[in-house]
Design an enzyme around this catalytic site. Structure first.
Site, PDB file in Angstrom:
ATOM      1  N   HIS A 130       0.789  -1.232   0.000  1.00  0.00           N
ATOM      2  CA  HIS A 130       0.000   0.000   0.000  1.00  0.00           C
ATOM      3  C   HIS A 130       0.822   1.283   0.000  1.00  0.00           C
ATOM      4  CE1 HIS A 130      -0.589  -1.376   4.416  1.00  0.00           C
ATOM      5  NE2 HIS A 130       0.378  -0.485   4.419  1.00  0.00           N
TER       6      HIS A 130
ATOM      7  N   HIS B 109      -6.436   1.394   2.823  1.00  0.00           N
ATOM      8  CA  HIS B 109      -5.365   0.491   3.255  1.00  0.00           C
ATOM      9  C   HIS B 109      -5.447   0.132   4.728  1.00  0.00           C
ATOM     10  CE1 HIS B 109      -3.511   3.886   5.224  1.00  0.00           C
ATOM     11  NE2 HIS B 109      -2.419   3.224   5.509  1.00  0.00           N
ATOM     12  N   GLY B 110      -6.259   0.840   5.502  1.00  0.00           N
ATOM     13  CA  GLY B 110      -6.315   0.563   6.933  1.00  0.00           C
ATOM     14  C   GLY B 110      -7.217   1.578   7.595  1.00  0.00           C
ATOM     15  N   ALA B 111      -6.901   1.896   8.851  1.00  0.00           N
ATOM     16  CA  ALA B 111      -7.801   2.786   9.574  1.00  0.00           C
ATOM     17  C   ALA B 111      -7.494   4.257   9.297  1.00  0.00           C
ATOM     18  CB  ALA B 111      -7.708   2.504  11.064  1.00  0.00           C
TER      19      ALA B 111
ATOM     20  N   LYS C   8       4.337  -6.718  18.358  1.00  0.00           N
ATOM     21  CA  LYS C   8       4.552  -5.353  17.891  1.00  0.00           C
ATOM     22  C   LYS C   8       5.967  -4.869  18.134  1.00  0.00           C
ATOM     23  CE  LYS C   8       1.715  -1.719  17.286  1.00  0.00           C
ATOM     24  NZ  LYS C   8       1.336  -1.782  15.922  1.00  0.00           N
TER      25      LYS C   8
END
Length: 506
Positions: A354, A429-431, A505
């Site tokens: 992305h 692509h996401g939030a 993470k």
């Protein structure tokens, strides 16, 4: 720089339908095409609020509001169609993140802009399926999270464990996933299910600076920090049973693994080097832009070509990186369940990028054109029957992987014909951030964030807990809003929703 009141600015914005707004020419100087952005009522408030804050007198510094950035991109030479803002759009360097723009390769004045790709070149998402069910993983999820954390190097300064010398790196930059295949880190069928088959052919390691290579060498096969993660997820809802079955997902409760990462310091350096070279090229070729951060060069110039070849090398680096992590994750799972990755059916469903610019053919005003499509914080979403998507997905459309934020859900969508016509086959692509990183650090407490995840029954392993606040769900737009907007606008179609049970993470 004209400062107008919010009311004056709004004269240039017009709602086309409940999910889409138009930015008329004149909103920013010299716009060659119109802008457009996709929102729902919730996201619309955030977008317009950002613009309203920027209209207050005495606002200096920081990025321009997203709507302005979309309009500035519309003023770049050679842009065709429209400058598109997707529902997760928020201000970034030059281009907004979640902004997509296409430039005509046959127009000698058309440009390529590193700001339209982003610093983390080919940051992307890979999804692997397994034949495990939630009840197999729940009892051992803490151990499994620990095992993944031990296998995959994470965190800011993390070093890779895949043995690499300078020559190996050059080969990996040139060959992408073919290198991983040759070295035995991936399965042959992994390549099939990867955008570009995991290798951009125009990659040229010789145009990449030694500094970039020095930064990249120790980092291959590492997750890094920031918004990058590996998540063990469970299929929570299936919206399109048929498309899901093509991806090997048969039932709710099936366990999958999502890896989200990019080209680490290597891609960052490639982008930085290109920006420096392009500033000079802009003076020489007298290219005028509305915002200094939109540094660019003619696509056919030496600087333009060098950047595209270096960017392709960084993209290959990212695919090798995700492949190395796939290898390590398969090892961790196999060890945990005392079997082989093959018996766990740990196949790659798909791997999407992305942050990338690619040469693609699209229909513009009834004519077929070769375009350089910049997608920054935007995912390629090709429809069924498109020649560039794998055989397995020819009937259902390209899978689109949308990573949620830590502890919220993620989604898998498929590409649509309408998206092909409206957004050059691109979707969200996401939030998308709603709070800047600095604000997140000031407003949130990392212990609270971690406790909240534990309370939701999510196993967490974090290398730099101090950075957790930046990635807390509160820092982001709601991913469900974003995905529902893409679905309602028809630019992609929902297939399934995934819910995390363990997060690793940086």
């Amino acid at each position: 720089m004209v400062v107008r009141t919010y009311e004056d600015e709004m004269q240039y914005l017009e709602r086309i339908n409940p999910h889409c707004w138009r930015i008329k020419k004149g909103f920013q100087p010299n716009m060659n095409v119109e802008g457009v952005f996709y929102v729902n009522s919730q996201l619309e408030k955030l977008m317009l609020e950002e613009l309203r804050n920027a209209c207050r007198p005495g606002q200096i510094g920081g990025f321009l509001p997203g709507v302005k950035q979309i309009a500035n991109v519309a003023a770049l030479p050679g842009i065709v169609g429209r400058s598109v803002g997707l529902p997760d759009v928020h201000s970034g360097y030059g281009f907004a993140i979640g902004n997509m723009a296409a430039f005509d390769m046959d127009d000698p004045l058309a440009v390529v802009s590193p700001g339209g790709v982003g610093f983390d070149i080919n940051c992307g998402v890979r999804l692997l399926r397994t034949n495990l069910m939630e009840e197999d993983v729940q009892p051992v999820k803490e151990q499994l999270a620990q095992s993944l954390f031990d296998h995959i190097p994470v965190g800011v300064g993390s070093k890779g464990i895949i043995p690499m010398g300078a020559r190996d790196l050059d080969e990996a930059l040139e060959m992408g996933m073919d290198w991983s295949l040759r070295e035995g880190y991936v399965w042959a069928e992994d390549k099939e299910h990867c955008e570009e088959y995991g290798r951009m052919l125009n990659a040229d390691p010789s145009v990449v600076s030694t500094r970039a290579k020095k930064r990249g060498l120790p980092q291959l096969g590492t997750l890094g920090a920031g918004n990058h993660y590996a998540e063990i997820q469970v299929v929570d809802e299936i919206f399109d049973k048929w498309a899901a079955s093509k991806m090997g997902i048969e039932t709710v409760g099936q366990v999958v693994l999502m890896i989200h990462c990019g080209s680490r310091g290597f891609g960052h350096q490639v982008a930085t080097d290109a920006l420096v070279a392009m500033e000079k090229a802009m003076k020489r070729d007298k290219i005028e832009v509305n915002d200094r951060q939109l540094a660019c060069a003619r696509i056919q110039s030496k600087e333009g070509q060098d950047y595209l070849n270096g960017m392709a090398a960084a993209a290959n680096f990212a695919w090798v990186n995700r492949s190395s992590m796939t290898f390590l994750a398969r090892q961790a799972f196999a060890k945990m369940f005392n079997t082989t990755p093959d018996d766990l059916d740990m196949h790659v469903i798909y791997d999407v990028s992305h942050n990338i610019a690619k040469v693609e053919e699209h229909i513009v005003e009834g004519k077929r054109k070769k375009l350089l499509v910049h997608r920054k914080g935007s995912t390629r979403a090709f429809p069924p029957h498109h020649p560039l998507i794998p055989v397995d997905y020819q009937l259902s459309g390209q899978p689109v992987l949308i990573g949620g934020t830590m502890g919220t859900c993620s989604y898998v969508l498929t590409g649509t014909e309408q998206g092909m016509q409206e957004t050059f086959g691109s979707t969200c692509h996401g939030a998308g951030r709603a709070l800047s990183r600095a604000k997140s650090r000031r407003n949130l407490d990392f212990q609270e964030v971690l406790d909240k995840l534990k309370a939701q029954g999510i196993a967490v392993r974090v290398a730099s807990p101090k950075l957790v606040m930046e990635e807390a769900p509160e820092s982001y737009k709601n991913v469900t809003d974003v995905v529902d907007t893409c679905h309602a606008a028809g630019i992609s179609k929902k297939t399934m929703k995934l819910r995390p049970i363990a997060v690793i993470k940086g």
